[in-house]
Design an enzyme around this catalytic site. Structure first.
Site, PDB file in Angstrom:
ATOM      1  CB  CYS A 234      -0.960  -0.047   1.185  1.00  0.00           C
ATOM      2  SG  CYS A 234      -2.192   1.271   1.211  1.00  0.00           S
ATOM      3  CG  ASP A 328      -6.485  -2.713  -4.452  1.00  0.00           C
ATOM      4  OD1 ASP A 328      -7.276  -2.416  -3.538  1.00  0.00           O
ATOM      5  OD2 ASP A 328      -5.375  -2.158  -4.604  1.00  0.00           O
ATOM      6  CG  HIS A 362      -5.325  -2.564  -0.740  1.00  0.00           C
ATOM      7  ND1 HIS A 362      -4.713  -1.905  -1.786  1.00  0.00           N
ATOM      8  CD2 HIS A 362      -4.813  -2.033   0.404  1.00  0.00           C
ATOM      9  CE1 HIS A 362      -3.852  -1.018  -1.291  1.00  0.00           C
ATOM     10  NE2 HIS A 362      -3.900  -1.072   0.029  1.00  0.00           N
TER      11      HIS A 362
END
Length: 422
Positions: A234, A328, A362
């Protein structure tokens, strides 16, 4: 007599667990339940229904679940499907050295567990899942501005160095760092905000802080130079990509669903300044407390007015491994990577690899981690929908981990990788 054989009983979390049940009647329906309590005392559970074969046996490597938390052949499904009793809670191991997660496996005849929750199982077994192998050392790092935790493999060393970073999560999570050390890397789990005396809020990302961390790691007598690898998830992946471009200490970079443009928080490195893609706050102006998707929060990185926000990855000297969850729902990861790869190819920089995982969301966490569809994100003060589905996401976690290890071993010049066993 029903028997449950589980091997291994004690293992690292990146190792599969095999379950075999014998002594049931042919075609008998049984329920298998997995459960654990995390360090906050929150209960996680999963269950699946299986039928005995003609010999009265059930082998989870071959047998298919007919229902429960998943269906079909999924040998590690009970671990992958562990779900918290408290909504929006994510399974995180804080004490990675001192204790394992203890997962209890219970077998019930028929669907007794459903009709009578207090019914005792016919057989049980508890397994231990560790993030750190015996002999892995944990060292708190407080040097200069750098804050984090260094994990060292057992033995005299030297070991290739890797910096590991997570996203916009307050504090520090150490699971991937401990596991990297268990596989032969000197791994620095690096905090960059809201940890000890670091700023509680990031107004700007100073890349010199991350350069300082790389130099610190390379100075350690047990770290093999001359360069380090970087792994980031991330926001950590976004920072890792910037490090690949600007820091000469970086030899290999892995980005797990990291944006290829600077998002929200601007980045500075000496005279270099990259503004952040703007965040739209409209999604969070709604007063209800239900989970949100962040997919439309970040500005469109392809728009001409935001071209200056792109990380100039065409200038990266070190190889890059992009790991992308196709589902995601947070950061449009595939769109970001497609855009960056097109730029890199245009400038004849082909020093990259892209792995796209269908069904993955994600939060691509260390292997063996349960699928987390949504959880509370303190940085946004709301629960966030991460995307993905159980089978595809957890397979991506397991498969990408092996790709990460191979990539780092290759580019950090490891001839004989360390393999730690419990």
């Amino acid at each position: 007599m029903v028997k449950l054989a589980v091997t291994p009983v004690t293992s690292l979390v990146d190792e599969p667990v095999r379950m075999h049940i014998s002594g049931v009647r042919p075609n008998q329906l049984v329920t298998i339940r997995a459960s654990l309590r995390d360090e906050k005392g929150i209960l996680f559970q999963s269950r699946a229904f299986y039928r005995g074969d003609a010999a009265g046996e059930i082998d989870l490597e071959q047998s298919e679940s007919s229902g429960g938390c998943y269906q079909g052949r999924l040998p590690m499904g009970l671990f992958w499907a562990l779900t918290p009793e408290t909504p929006f809670h994510m399974l995180v191991k804080r004490d990675v050295i001192g204790s394992p997660f203890k997962v209890k496996l219970d077998v019930f005849e028929s669907e007794e567990m459903v009709s009578d929750p207090d019914k005792d199982p016919v057989v049980s077994q508890t397994v231990e899942r560790w993030y750190a192998a015996p002999g892995v050392q944990r060292m708190q790092i407080r040097e200069g501005r750098v804050r984090g935790v260094l994990f060292l493999p057992p033995g005299d060393g030297q070991f290739p160095g890797v910096i590991n970073m997570n996203g916009l999560v307050e504090g520090l999570t150490e699971m991937r760092g401990a596991l990297l050390a268990s596989r032969g890397f000197a791994a620095l789990s690096l905090a960059f905000f809201a940890y000890e005396d670091l700023p509680s809020f990031l107004a700007e990302m100073d890349l010199e802080y991350f350069e300082e961390a790389a130099k610190l790691l390379l100075r350690h007598p047990k770290v093999l130079g001359p360069k380090v690898g970087v792994v980031g998830l991330c926001k950590g992946g976004e920072i890792a990509l910037a490090m690949a471009v600007y820091l000469k200490q970086v030899a290999a970079t892995v980005s797990l669903n990291g944006a290829t443009s600077i998002t929200g928080i601007p980045l500075r490195y000496g005279d270099v300044y990259i503004p952040g893609l703007p965040f739209s706050t409209e999604e969070f102006s709604i007063t209800d407390s239900g989970p949100k998707t962040l997919q439309n929060v970040i500005g469109d990185h392809r728009a001409p007015e935001y071209e200056q926000c792109a990380i100039p990855l065409e200038r990266a000297k070190a190889p890059i491994l992009f790991i992308v969850g196709e589902n995601d729902s947070t950061g449009k990861s595939k769109m970001f990577v497609d855009y960056a790869v097109a730029r890199m190819r245009k400038h004849n920089n082909l020093n990259f690899q892209v792995l796209v995982y269908p069904g993955a969301g994600h939060l691509i966490e260390p292997p063996g981690s349960p699928f987390c569809a949504m959880s509370y994100l303190s940085s946004f003060a709301v629960p966030v929908i991460w995307g993905g589905e159980l089978r595809g996401h957890c397979m991506a976690q397991d498969q990408s981990w092996q790709e990460i290890l191979h990539f780092l071993q290759k580019h950090l010049a490891i001839r004989y990788p360390v393999v730690c066993k419990l």
